[in-house]
Design a protein around this motif. Structure first.
Motif, PDB file in Angstrom:
ATOM      1  N   GLY A   1      -6.585   0.326  -8.699  1.00 39.29           N
ATOM      2  CA  GLY A   1      -6.315   0.866  -7.585  1.00 39.29           C
ATOM      3  C   GLY A   1      -7.666   0.678  -6.668  1.00 39.29           C
ATOM      4  N   LEU A   2      -7.424   1.164  -5.376  1.00 38.68           N
ATOM      5  CA  LEU A   2      -8.487   0.480  -4.257  1.00 38.68           C
ATOM      6  C   LEU A   2     -10.600   0.979  -5.141  1.00 38.68           C
ATOM      7  CD1 LEU A   2      -7.636   1.524  -1.408  1.00 38.68           C
ATOM      8  CD2 LEU A   2      -7.943  -0.753  -1.868  1.00 38.68           C
ATOM      9  N   ASN A   3     -10.206   1.592  -6.105  1.00 40.81           N
ATOM     10  CA  ASN A   3     -11.851   2.085  -6.732  1.00 40.81           C
ATOM     11  C   ASN A   3     -12.352   1.048  -7.688  1.00 40.81           C
ATOM     12  OD1 ASN A   3     -10.852   4.912  -5.497  1.00 40.81           O
ATOM     13  ND2 ASN A   3     -10.501   5.840  -7.181  1.00 40.81           N
TER      14      ASN A   3
ATOM     15  N   ASP B   1       0.741  -1.374  -0.344  1.00 34.61           N
ATOM     16  CA  ASP B   1       0.186   0.199   0.265  1.00 34.61           C
ATOM     17  C   ASP B   1       0.684   1.187  -0.104  1.00 34.61           C
ATOM     18  OD1 ASP B   1      -1.556   2.189   0.751  1.00 34.61           O
ATOM     19  OD2 ASP B   1      -3.134   0.109   1.945  1.00 34.61           O
ATOM     20  N   VAL B   2       1.049   2.014  -0.977  1.00 34.38           N
ATOM     21  CA  VAL B   2       1.924   2.926  -0.892  1.00 34.38           C
ATOM     22  C   VAL B   2       1.224   4.419  -1.060  1.00 34.38           C
ATOM     23  CG1 VAL B   2       2.970   2.381  -2.753  1.00 34.38           C
ATOM     24  CG2 VAL B   2       1.094   3.418  -3.289  1.00 34.38           C
ATOM     25  N   ARG B   3       0.347   4.678   0.151  1.00 34.78           N
ATOM     26  CA  ARG B   3      -0.500   5.806   0.505  1.00 34.78           C
ATOM     27  C   ARG B   3      -0.367   5.908   1.553  1.00 34.78           C
ATOM     28  NH1 ARG B   3      -6.549   3.690   0.820  1.00 34.78           N
ATOM     29  NH2 ARG B   3      -5.824   2.278   2.158  1.00 34.78           N
ATOM     30  N   ASP B   4      -0.575   6.690   2.376  1.00 36.79           N
ATOM     31  CA  ASP B   4      -0.109   7.634   3.489  1.00 36.79           C
ATOM     32  C   ASP B   4      -0.132   6.179   4.894  1.00 36.79           C
ATOM     33  OD1 ASP B   4      -2.531   7.935   4.455  1.00 36.79           O
ATOM     34  OD2 ASP B   4      -1.598  10.374   3.343  1.00 36.79           O
TER      35      ASP B   4
ATOM     36  N   THR C   1      -2.669   6.323  -9.484  1.00 35.30           N
ATOM     37  CA  THR C   1      -1.375   7.554  -9.565  1.00 35.30           C
ATOM     38  C   THR C   1      -0.321   7.240  -8.330  1.00 35.30           C
ATOM     39  OG1 THR C   1      -3.250   8.852 -10.087  1.00 35.30           O
ATOM     40  CG2 THR C   1      -0.445  10.466  -9.532  1.00 35.30           C
ATOM     41  N   LEU C   2      -0.727   6.947  -7.223  1.00 34.30           N
ATOM     42  CA  LEU C   2       1.017   7.022  -6.538  1.00 34.30           C
ATOM     43  C   LEU C   2       1.171   5.673  -6.934  1.00 34.30           C
ATOM     44  CD1 LEU C   2      -0.492   7.927  -2.804  1.00 34.30           C
ATOM     45  CD2 LEU C   2       0.477   9.322  -5.386  1.00 34.30           C
ATOM     46  N   SER C   3       0.270   4.470  -7.189  1.00 32.43           N
ATOM     47  CA  SER C   3       0.946   3.035  -7.398  1.00 32.43           C
ATOM     48  C   SER C   3       1.851   3.134  -8.626  1.00 32.43           C
ATOM     49  CB  SER C   3      -0.353   2.274  -7.530  1.00 32.43           C
ATOM     50  OG  SER C   3      -1.208   2.790  -8.137  1.00 32.43           O
ATOM     51  N   ASN C   4       1.198   4.356  -9.307  1.00 30.64           N
ATOM     52  CA  ASN C   4       2.244   3.797 -11.355  1.00 30.64           C
ATOM     53  C   ASN C   4       3.161   4.867 -10.897  1.00 30.64           C
ATOM     54  OD1 ASN C   4       1.329   2.703 -12.929  1.00 30.64           O
ATOM     55  ND2 ASN C   4      -0.335   4.387 -13.797  1.00 30.64           N
TER      56      ASN C   4
ATOM     57  N   ILE D   1      14.083 -10.444  -5.699  1.00 34.74           N
ATOM     58  CA  ILE D   1      13.488 -11.594  -6.965  1.00 34.74           C
ATOM     59  C   ILE D   1      12.800 -12.813  -6.951  1.00 34.74           C
ATOM     60  CG2 ILE D   1      15.570 -11.561  -8.202  1.00 34.74           C
ATOM     61  CD1 ILE D   1      16.232 -14.368  -7.033  1.00 34.74           C
ATOM     62  N   SER D   2      12.190 -12.796  -5.551  1.00 38.60           N
ATOM     63  CA  SER D   2      11.187 -14.057  -4.422  1.00 38.60           C
ATOM     64  C   SER D   2       9.765 -13.812  -4.785  1.00 38.60           C
ATOM     65  CB  SER D   2      11.904 -14.145  -3.474  1.00 38.60           C
ATOM     66  OG  SER D   2      11.929 -13.328  -2.482  1.00 38.60           O
ATOM     67  N   LYS D   3       9.412 -12.432  -4.364  1.00 31.32           N
ATOM     68  CA  LYS D   3       8.024 -12.319  -4.417  1.00 31.32           C
ATOM     69  C   LYS D   3       7.455 -11.236  -5.966  1.00 31.32           C
ATOM     70  CE  LYS D   3       7.154 -12.795  -0.314  1.00 31.32           C
ATOM     71  NZ  LYS D   3       5.964 -13.609   0.982  1.00 31.32           N
ATOM     72  N   LYS D   4       5.982 -11.619  -5.860  1.00 28.59           N
ATOM     73  CA  LYS D   4       5.808 -10.335  -6.561  1.00 28.59           C
ATOM     74  C   LYS D   4       4.663  -9.659  -6.169  1.00 28.59           C
ATOM     75  CE  LYS D   4       2.229 -10.835 -10.205  1.00 28.59           C
ATOM     76  NZ  LYS D   4       1.293 -11.757 -11.417  1.00 28.59           N
ATOM     77  N   ASN D   5       5.431  -8.162  -5.856  1.00 28.48           N
ATOM     78  CA  ASN D   5       5.173  -6.820  -4.878  1.00 28.48           C
ATOM     79  C   ASN D   5       4.126  -6.512  -6.071  1.00 28.48           C
ATOM     80  OD1 ASN D   5       6.783  -7.244  -3.255  1.00 28.48           O
ATOM     81  ND2 ASN D   5       7.830  -5.658  -4.542  1.00 28.48           N
ATOM     82  N   ILE D   6       2.632  -6.208  -5.810  1.00 25.90           N
ATOM     83  CA  ILE D   6       1.783  -5.261  -6.095  1.00 25.90           C
ATOM     84  C   ILE D   6       1.072  -4.212  -5.928  1.00 25.90           C
ATOM     85  CG2 ILE D   6      -0.410  -4.924  -6.889  1.00 25.90           C
ATOM     86  CD1 ILE D   6      -0.574  -8.916  -6.323  1.00 25.90           C
ATOM     87  N   PHE D   7       1.843  -3.329  -6.027  1.00 20.79           N
ATOM     88  CA  PHE D   7       2.008  -1.616  -5.515  1.00 20.79           C
ATOM     89  C   PHE D   7       0.145  -1.453  -5.913  1.00 20.79           C
ATOM     90  CE2 PHE D   7       6.310  -1.594  -6.953  1.00 20.79           C
ATOM     91  CZ  PHE D   7       6.552  -0.672  -5.619  1.00 20.79           C
ATOM     92  N   TYR D   8      -0.485  -0.853  -4.526  1.00 20.59           N
ATOM     93  CA  TYR D   8      -2.310  -0.046  -5.184  1.00 20.59           C
ATOM     94  C   TYR D   8      -1.679   1.055  -4.136  1.00 20.59           C
ATOM     95  CZ  TYR D   8      -3.938  -1.496  -0.654  1.00 20.59           C
ATOM     96  OH  TYR D   8      -3.773  -1.692   0.389  1.00 20.59           O
TER      97      TYR D   8
END
Lengths: 200, 163, 204
Positions: free
Chosen positions: C137-139, C67-70, C114-117, C102-109
């Motif tokens: 995203g969450l929306n 989660d890249v939000r605050d 905008t923030l995740s990109n 290298i071991s995991k697939k990270n998914i930013f949201y």
């Protein structure tokens, strides 16, 4: 994009094979340049034969320009290419000791190998001497360790220190080298030693 | 061979080395590999206890060291060039003013200095000065100037050996 | 003309060219603007909400939600099992082992994308791998998974099938189950990627 071995995870065996082939070229060129003769090498310091100056600087300039152009064309990542680490004190003192070894022994390690390869007995003794020298260094290393490690400046480039671009520095060095070649060739005429040139 | 052409060829060998392996040329490091392996073989305990030998000790044979293989190439390359040019001959090359014996003693002492200095300076004329200059590394220029500067400064005292 | 003069002329010309070359930074990991645009066009780094729902339900241990939000927004609501790395802290040394591995697939949201990109572009340019972005995203997560819109009765069967799946997923995530991945301590530590380093060289 290069360098190939670290970027493409090339196997160690292939890397060693490349080392051997690169060495073949290195040895062949050194011998062809006449570096298998200590009296030719020493000629640099008495002015009668400046082959060392010519070959050494020409090679450095070629390598330098090559790296700059390869990098410009996107063919090599200079972040990966090895840059010598700069330990101020040991670089200078080590260089001074090597300089003394050069004028006393008449070879440097690389040229002593090619000279030994074509049968120069003095070169074989030079190689033996350098083995002993490295052994002694290993034995007295604890006494020198502080000095060996002091004044570490990192893998720093001369262009960074001078605050100019690599290309400007290369041009500067080329101009300086061209002048040295010109002066050197005048010296070669002035300090000419037909007797030595004939013998070597 | 014309020195300038030889220099360009040497520069190209250096460039190929950078492009393929990311490292330049070297020579003294190979000698060190051999020294370290020899010490490890003769006196393993001593090699283990001496900081310097321990640092460069590896479990792999010295024949798997990059520089040792490169120097093996240098020796064969030099031999081939000498054979081609008809320069293969066992001899002690010396100035007529000194005896072959003196030349051999001087060569050994010179080697000793060069071997010692190359370890202190982290490389010799090939590994530190030539390779270092091509990558514009400050260490390369400093080492190069120290080597040639000292040799010039001392040239007068050893002139009898050469001219 | 002797060799020295020919050589001098050639290298001074080449040196002059070298001196006027525009400064470029060639890096094996950094993408050019074109390459980056191409990646963005192909959307290969996007994980759709449906894919994510699938991965979460199957309890896939190889994904790491970031989660890249605050932290305030994170505390109010976050996806099950997600860790919080606010965008401004993305390159904090503590978090590097998570985003450069290298071991995991990270998914930013983030709420939108905008923030995740931004997080993805930054990590991509640094040469980090295995980083992805939750599409929409969450929306999008809410509108498609948590409260999926009922299709019109005239819609084709596939749409209805998708709706059924989403409905089931919605039950899964809004029911009593979502605590399944809540405990971060069980998540295996990521294996760091081999760093881009200078090769050994010279005589050392």
């Amino acid at each position: 994009m290069g360098p190939i071995v670290p970027l493409f995870n090339i196997s160690n065996e292939i890397n060693l094979l490349m080392a051997f082939i690169i060495g073949l070229g290195f040895g062949f060129v050194l011998e062809q340049a006449g570096f298998s003769s200590s009296r030719k090498l020493a000629g640099m310091f008495y002015g009668y034969d400046i082959t060392v100056l010519k070959v050494f600087f020409t090679a450095a300039i070629t390598g330098m320009l090559g790296l700059i152009f390869l990098n410009f064309m996107g063919l090599i990542d200079l972040d990966i290419v090895y840059i010598n680490e700069y330990y101020v004190t040991s670089s200078i003192i080590g260089g001074v000791i090597m300089g003394a070894g050069f004028i006393i022994g008449g070879f440097c390690p690389g040229t002593s190998f090619t000279a030994a390869a074509i049968g120069k007995i003095d070169a074989m003794w030079f190689v033996f001497g350098s083995i002993v020298g490295i052994f002694i260094f290993g034995e007295v290393y604890p006494l020198l360790e502080t000095m060996y490690m002091s004044n570490y400046e990192g893998s720093v480039k001369i262009s960074t220190i001078l605050g100019i671009r690599d290309g400007y520095f290369a041009l500067l060095l080329i101009v300086v080298a061209s002048l040295m070649f010109w002066i050197g060739e005048i010296a070669e005429k002035k300090f000419k030693r037909e007797d030595i040139i004939d013998e070597i | 061979m014309d020195p300038y052409i030889a220099g360009v060829l040497l520069g190209l060998v250096l460039l190929v080395s950078f492009y393929l392996t990311g490292r330049g040329l070297g020579a003294s490091g190979a000698t060190r590999s051999m020294v370290v392996s020899a010490v490890s073989a003769v006196a393993p305990g001593h090699a283990e206890n001496t900081t310097f030998f321990h640092k460069y000790r590896s479990d792999e044979s010295p024949m798997k060291s990059w520089l040792v293989l490169e120097i093996a190439g240098v020796i064969i390359g030099g031999f081939l060039s000498g054979a081609w040019a008809g320069r293969l001959k066992l001899k002690v090359e010396h100035s007529p003013k000194i005896t072959p014996k003196k030349r051999i003693v001087m060569a050994t002492i010179g080697g000793l200095f060069f071997g010692f200095g190359s370890q202190l300076g982290r490389g010799c004329t090939s590994g530190a000065a030539l390779t270092g200059m091509a990558t514009l590394s400050l260490a390369g220029f400093v080492t190069m100037m120290a080597i040639f500067g000292t040799a010039f400064a001392l040239a007068y005292f050893f002139r009898k050996n050469w001219i | 003309m002797n060799t020295r003069i020919i050589f001098t002329i050639i290298v001074i010309s080449l040196g002059s060219i070298a001196a006027i070359l525009p400064k470029t930074k060639t890096s094996s990991t950094q993408l050019t603007a074109d390459e980056l645009l191409m990646e963005m066009k192909l959307q290969t780094y996007v994980v759709s909400t449906d894919e994510l729902a699938d991965l979460l339900i199957s309890n896939d241990p190889a994904i790491m939600l970031i989660d890249v939000r605050d932290s305030v927004a994170y505390q109010q609501y976050h996806l099950p099992g997600a860790i919080n790395i606010p965008l401004k802290d993305l390159l904090h040394p503590d978090w590097i082992p998570y985003v450069d591995q290298i071991s995991k697939k990270n998914i930013f949201y983030s709420n939108g994308t905008t923030l995740s990109n931004e997080a993805w572009i930054v990590t991509k340019q640094l040469g980090f791998r295995n980083n992805y972005v939750l599409g929409g995203g969450l929306n999008e997560w809410f509108s498609s998974i948590i409260s999926p819109e009922r299709p019109a009765s005239t819609d084709p069967n596939e749409i209805w099938a998708l709706y059924e799946t989403r409905k089931a997923a919605s039950m899964y995530f809004s029911g009593s189950k979502p605590a399944a991945r809540e405990d971060n301590s069980t998540i295996l530590p990521p294996i760091p990627r081999k760093k881009k380093t200078r090769v050994q060289g010279g005589c050392s």
